[in-house]
Design an enzyme around this catalytic site. Structure first.
Site, PDB file in Angstrom:
ATOM      1  N   TRP A 101      -0.783   6.176   4.267  1.00  0.00           N
ATOM      2  CA  TRP A 101      -1.487   6.445   3.097  1.00  0.00           C
ATOM      3  C   TRP A 101      -0.691   7.360   1.926  1.00  0.00           C
ATOM      4  O   TRP A 101      -0.609   7.426   1.031  1.00  0.00           O
ATOM      5  CB  TRP A 101      -2.733   6.727   3.226  1.00  0.00           C
ATOM      6  CG  TRP A 101      -3.488   5.729   4.005  1.00  0.00           C
ATOM      7  CD1 TRP A 101      -4.095   5.782   5.343  1.00  0.00           C
ATOM      8  CD2 TRP A 101      -4.073   4.443   3.694  1.00  0.00           C
ATOM      9  NE1 TRP A 101      -4.477   4.638   5.849  1.00  0.00           N
ATOM     10  CE2 TRP A 101      -4.462   3.852   4.539  1.00  0.00           C
ATOM     11  CE3 TRP A 101      -3.802   3.678   2.353  1.00  0.00           C
ATOM     12  CZ2 TRP A 101      -4.938   2.506   4.562  1.00  0.00           C
ATOM     13  CZ3 TRP A 101      -4.201   2.593   2.190  1.00  0.00           C
ATOM     14  CH2 TRP A 101      -4.572   1.815   3.357  1.00  0.00           C
ATOM     15  N   ASP A 173      -6.030  13.722  -0.638  1.00  0.00           N
ATOM     16  CA  ASP A 173      -6.841  12.372   0.023  1.00  0.00           C
ATOM     17  C   ASP A 173      -7.429  12.971   1.051  1.00  0.00           C
ATOM     18  O   ASP A 173      -6.614  12.850   2.274  1.00  0.00           O
ATOM     19  CB  ASP A 173      -5.756  11.135   0.219  1.00  0.00           C
ATOM     20  CG  ASP A 173      -6.361  10.109   0.500  1.00  0.00           C
ATOM     21  OD1 ASP A 173      -7.342  10.033   0.917  1.00  0.00           O
ATOM     22  OD2 ASP A 173      -5.577   9.137   0.805  1.00  0.00           O
ATOM     23  N   LYS A 197     -15.875   6.070   5.393  1.00  0.00           N
ATOM     24  CA  LYS A 197     -15.627   6.707   6.987  1.00  0.00           C
ATOM     25  C   LYS A 197     -16.669   7.738   7.018  1.00  0.00           C
ATOM     26  O   LYS A 197     -17.465   7.143   7.913  1.00  0.00           O
ATOM     27  CB  LYS A 197     -14.365   7.536   6.877  1.00  0.00           C
ATOM     28  CG  LYS A 197     -13.006   6.854   6.054  1.00  0.00           C
ATOM     29  CD  LYS A 197     -12.678   5.579   6.745  1.00  0.00           C
ATOM     30  CE  LYS A 197     -11.244   5.478   5.820  1.00  0.00           C
ATOM     31  NZ  LYS A 197     -10.874   4.166   6.301  1.00  0.00           N
TER      32      LYS A 197
HETATM   33  C1  PLP Z   1      -6.447   8.155   4.257  1.00  0.00           C
HETATM   34  C2  PLP Z   1      -6.685   7.060   3.243  1.00  0.00           C
HETATM   35  N1  PLP Z   1      -6.365   7.024   2.072  1.00  0.00           N
HETATM   36  C3  PLP Z   1      -6.549   5.874   1.392  1.00  0.00           C
HETATM   37  C4  PLP Z   1      -7.139   4.694   2.036  1.00  0.00           C
HETATM   38  C5  PLP Z   1      -7.413   3.519   1.254  1.00  0.00           C
HETATM   39  O1  PLP Z   1      -8.596   3.412   0.877  1.00  0.00           O
HETATM   40  P1  PLP Z   1      -9.376   2.428  -0.195  1.00  0.00           P
HETATM   41  O2  PLP Z   1      -8.932   1.166   0.574  1.00  0.00           O
HETATM   42  O3  PLP Z   1     -10.805   2.616  -0.297  1.00  0.00           O
HETATM   43  O4  PLP Z   1      -8.532   2.444  -1.159  1.00  0.00           O
HETATM   44  C6  PLP Z   1      -7.344   4.835   3.160  1.00  0.00           C
HETATM   45  C7  PLP Z   1      -8.220   3.572   4.071  1.00  0.00           C
HETATM   46  O5  PLP Z   1      -8.269   3.615   5.118  1.00  0.00           O
HETATM   47  C8  PLP Z   1      -7.120   5.893   4.026  1.00  0.00           C
HETATM   48  O6  PLP Z   1      -7.727   5.918   5.454  1.00  0.00           O
HETATM   49 MG    MG Z   2      -1.911   6.877   7.780  1.00  0.00          MG
HETATM   50 MG    MG Z   3      -7.492   2.535   7.725  1.00  0.00          MG
END
Ligand code: PLP
Ligand code: MG
Ligand code: MG
Ligand code: PLP
Ligand code: MG
Ligand code: MG
Lengths: 362, 362
Positions: A101, A173, A197
């Protein structure tokens, strides 16, 4: 019968929050309509959104310097919207790379301006098994912001300390560990987290933003993308995802009712200790790749001796009423997501299953 | 007791769609969890999203050249995202101005490139009471696209013909009349509509996009903002608002079950004729400003002789179990939103109330 849900997100929600939604789904507080049928500008919905904000403020101890925003597009949209707002021409932003991410956040920012990697724990085989130490960071004191991912959902690592970034705004994030325990919000200029989550259904993103930081965001971008627009309009600039925010409110009310973030932290640590305890005890069978002081209390990852055993583990757990255990397609193995709605008892059941699984297959 | 809901959006939803959601809110199809607790990548949710897409495709007769997308950020985000994708440097886009929402779309596009007003029916006092005629449009044959608002939620006007735009891609914000009747999707390069009027709760936006058009969108913008990203990933690039899409599926299933868009059109025309009939009959009391051939079948606006009577009308209607009748703050008066979930009987009840109101106050 409800199953034990270890999904990584969208994830299980506390039963009382769902029951409350079900009981009033056709008639919200005697108003003769569902909460989702109410105007977002009416007093009934306004009370819901205001309560969600005050619960967040109370539970997290959000100071007056900061403001709660409800946004959409998921964390993925913030990967782009953060640099859109703050990566002004000529500026540069620092990214701390700790997983998939973080990489996506960094890639999106590259379309919008100059970005630097100010720390990474990537391994030659592209995996991550820990977060960096302070002395591994090479921060730019002039950076527009430093971006970090507090919990790495896929690799199962988590920051257990906050990087020292001087006067540079720290952006995080926190999608997969927001509200897992009490925290000092004032260290951050901008926190964002998809609800799916620890907080509610997918379809809404919670941000906790330092007011002076978002006020200085760019004004030459479309209004809808300016955080300042949403701040000035109390997240009602356009129609918010009212039903999703209502469900978050229900979850937050549950958090308060069970004792707040201090209580959740106790449970989350207990769940983590149970799981990591079992993994360490049976380290010859269950391989937990993450270094001890980077272990996540939200996503516990491990591998069995063979991919076939991983699959059998997932399949037999499912028969035993436990779902969501398959590791992310990019990482393989097993991932146990133990968000706030997962109980200590749920984890005990899984740990017994793990012991039993060794007896049969070890 | 459920009230009669004339809200402009979020709006009332068909009771069977809500009951279905309530009945399975804690246990979706025997899976032991709520649909909102399912992974967006699992087979259970996949079946829901696929069914929503096939229902849309069947009900609207969407040709193979086009694709359904589920997006977020509401129509307001599309005001910016459309020019972001298609208003390439050097190009210019044409806007047809028919109300507040067209104006907002135009304003957002100005941050991103060159835009032209190719037709407007704005009055000196800033109101709109009709849509333009073809001979009033001054279209640029080289425009990147033409943008229009098919139904003007606030002023109660609606296009009852489609502008002839030659080879230029036609983009329409159909937020407040999407699926009010059968239509020829092939005339449009890009249709978008927030769900919260005719389709579901707020928090999801439906787009019907010509595949070759979105494929040529800009590739130098962040991935999350490219329509092509969502098209290539079947609206699963990141976590979609699964619960909102599930509710749209329930509404779409209801549309099919009651007879499809032909049936809805019949009901919608009947509702419109009842209301406009009453307004015309009592034109000395109820003032309906919209010109006859631009009248909207989704939002019927009118004014009583004084603002005090407008307020009394809203208050007494509420006592009689009818809510959501107050006109938009920028337009005043009364607005009756008669989206698909509002029944002919609901409108009959309102028309009786209108007759009675004249007897008492006329
Ligand atoms: C730490 C983290 N950031 C970003 C995301 C992406 O989120 P979204 O699918 O809601 O854009 C996730 C998805 O699991 C995540 O775990
Ligand atoms: Mg990761
Ligand atoms: Mg995930
Ligand atoms: C025609 C039209 N376009 C755009 C919008 C804005 O939609 P949203 O609030 O979902 O961004 C509305 C809202 O009522 C509308 O009626
Ligand atoms: Mg309008
Ligand atoms: Mg409106």
């Amino acid at each position: 019968m409800r199953v034990i849900n270890f999904n990584p997100g969208p994830a299980g929600l506390p039963l009382p929050a769902l029951e409350r939604a079900r009981d009033e789904l056709l008639d919200f507080q005697g108003s003769g309509m569902s909460v989702m049928e109410h105007s977002h500008r009416g007093k009934e919905y306004d009370a819901v959104q205001s309560e969600a904000i005050s619960l967040l403020t109370e539970l997290l101890g959000i100071p007056d310097t900061h403001q709660v925003l409800f946004l959409t597009g998921g964390a993925s949209q913030q990967f782009a919207q953060v640099p859109m707002n703050f990566l002004t021409p000529g500026a540069s932003a620092d990214y701390l790379m700790t997983g998939v991410w973080s990489e996506k956040a960094y890639e999106e920012a590259q379309y919008l301006g100059k970005v630097r990697i100010a720390g990474t724990t990537v391994l030659p085989d592209k995996r991550y098994v820990r977060v960096p130490r302070q002395d591994e960071l090479t921060l730019d004191p002039k950076a527009a912001y430093v971006h970090m991912t507090s919990n790495n959902t896929i690799y199962g690592t988590q920051w257990h300390w906050w990087p020292e970034v001087g006067d540079v705004p720290l952006v995080a994030d926190m999608s997969s560990d927001f509200m897992w325990k009490p925290m000092d919000v004032s260290r951050f200029a901008f926190i964002y987290a998809g609800a799916q989550k620890n907080l509610g259904p997918s379809g809404v993103l919670i941000a906790v933003a330092r007011k002076d930081f978002i006020a200085r965001g760019r004004k030459d971008i479309p209004k809808i993308f300016r955080y300042s627009t949403h701040a000035e309009n109390n997240s009602l600039y356009n129609t918010p995802p009212t039903l999703a925010i209502y469900l978050c409110r229900n979850v937050l009310a549950w958090v308060k009712q069970v004792g707040g973030l201090g209580q959740l932290e106790k449970w989350n640590r207990e769940k983590g200790e149970l799981l990591y305890g079992a993994l360490d005890k049976h380290a010859g069978f269950y391989h937990a790749p993450v270094e001890k002081d980077s272990r996540s209390y939200m996503n516990v990852v491990f591998k069995l001796p063979t991919p076939e055993l991983d699959d059998r583990f997932v399949a037999e757990a499912k028969k035993a009423g436990m779902v969501g255990l398959k590791g992310h397609r990019s990482a393989g193995g097993i991932r146990v997501s133990t968000y706030n709605a997962v109980t200590v008892d749920n984890v005990r059941t899984l740990v017994s299953f793990m012991e039993e699984f060794i007896r049969k297959n070890g």
